[in-house]
Design a protein around this motif. Structure first.
Motif, short mmCIF file in Angstrom:
data_model
loop_
_atom_site.label_atom_id
_atom_site.label_comp_id
_atom_site.label_asym_id
_atom_site.label_seq_id
_atom_site.Cartn_x
_atom_site.Cartn_y
_atom_site.Cartn_z
N GLY A 252 77.38 30.91 -43.17
CA GLY A 252 78.55 30.05 -42.79
C GLY A 252 79.94 30.90 -43.20
O GLY A 252 80.70 30.42 -42.03
N VAL B 79 79.04 22.95 -32.96
CA VAL B 79 77.98 21.79 -32.71
C VAL B 79 76.69 22.15 -32.50
O VAL B 79 75.86 21.55 -33.03
CB VAL B 79 78.83 20.82 -31.94
N ALA C 273 74.90 24.77 -32.93
CA ALA C 273 74.15 25.33 -34.14
C ALA C 273 73.39 24.39 -34.89
O ALA C 273 72.39 24.58 -35.63
CB ALA C 273 75.02 26.34 -34.94
N LYS C 274 73.98 23.03 -34.81
CA LYS C 274 73.20 22.23 -35.58
C LYS C 274 71.91 21.60 -34.95
O LYS C 274 71.05 21.01 -35.39
CB LYS C 274 73.97 20.96 -35.95
N GLU D 175 71.50 19.73 -32.28
CA GLU D 175 71.41 18.46 -31.75
C GLU D 175 71.89 18.07 -30.55
O GLU D 175 73.07 18.12 -30.20
CB GLU D 175 72.20 17.49 -32.75
N ALA E 247 74.74 15.69 -29.94
CA ALA E 247 75.95 15.67 -30.44
C ALA E 247 76.63 16.91 -29.89
O ALA E 247 77.89 16.98 -29.23
CB ALA E 247 75.56 16.47 -31.72
#
Length: 113
Positions: free
Chosen positions: A3, A49, A51-52, A54, A57
């Motif tokens: 991160g 976003v 990378a999540k 979804e 999203a």
């Protein structure tokens, strides 16, 4: 990728675009006005976003960015208008205030109706 490294790389990308704008401003007036339209910060946001994992999203973030275009145009219009009468810093502040009002109206207004 960890991160912290991910955040660092995004910060470097934003810094490089800022540096490009400053360097371009030394050579003329048009290119510094065009460079902010490069989707650098949108790409950074969409990478974060996306990378999540979804899809919904990701698409919602795309729409949110699209909805800010009127606020950006108001910012430029107010800065241009004030730029003829006031110091450029006050013109930028006026443009930023106008951007904030329009952005809040676009995102919070529908809730109030």
């Amino acid at each position: 990728m960890s991160g912290a490294v991910d955040v660092l790389l995004k910060g470097v990308a934003g810094g490089l675009v800022t540096m490009a704008i400053v360097l371009a401003s030394r050579r003329g007036n048009v290119l510094p006005g065009i460079l902010p339209l490069a989707p650098t910060f949108a790409i950074i946001a969409l990478l974060a976003v996306g990378a999540k994992g979804e899809a919904g999203a990701f698409r919602e973030t795309c729409l949110a960015g699209f909805r800010t275009i009127p606020a950006y145009l108001v910012f430029l219009a107010v800065a241009w208008w004030f730029g003829g009468s006031f110091d450029y810093r006050l013109a930028l502040l006026g443009g930023l205030c106008a951007w904030l009002v329009v952005a809040l109206a676009l995102f919070l207004g529908p809730r109030w109706l």
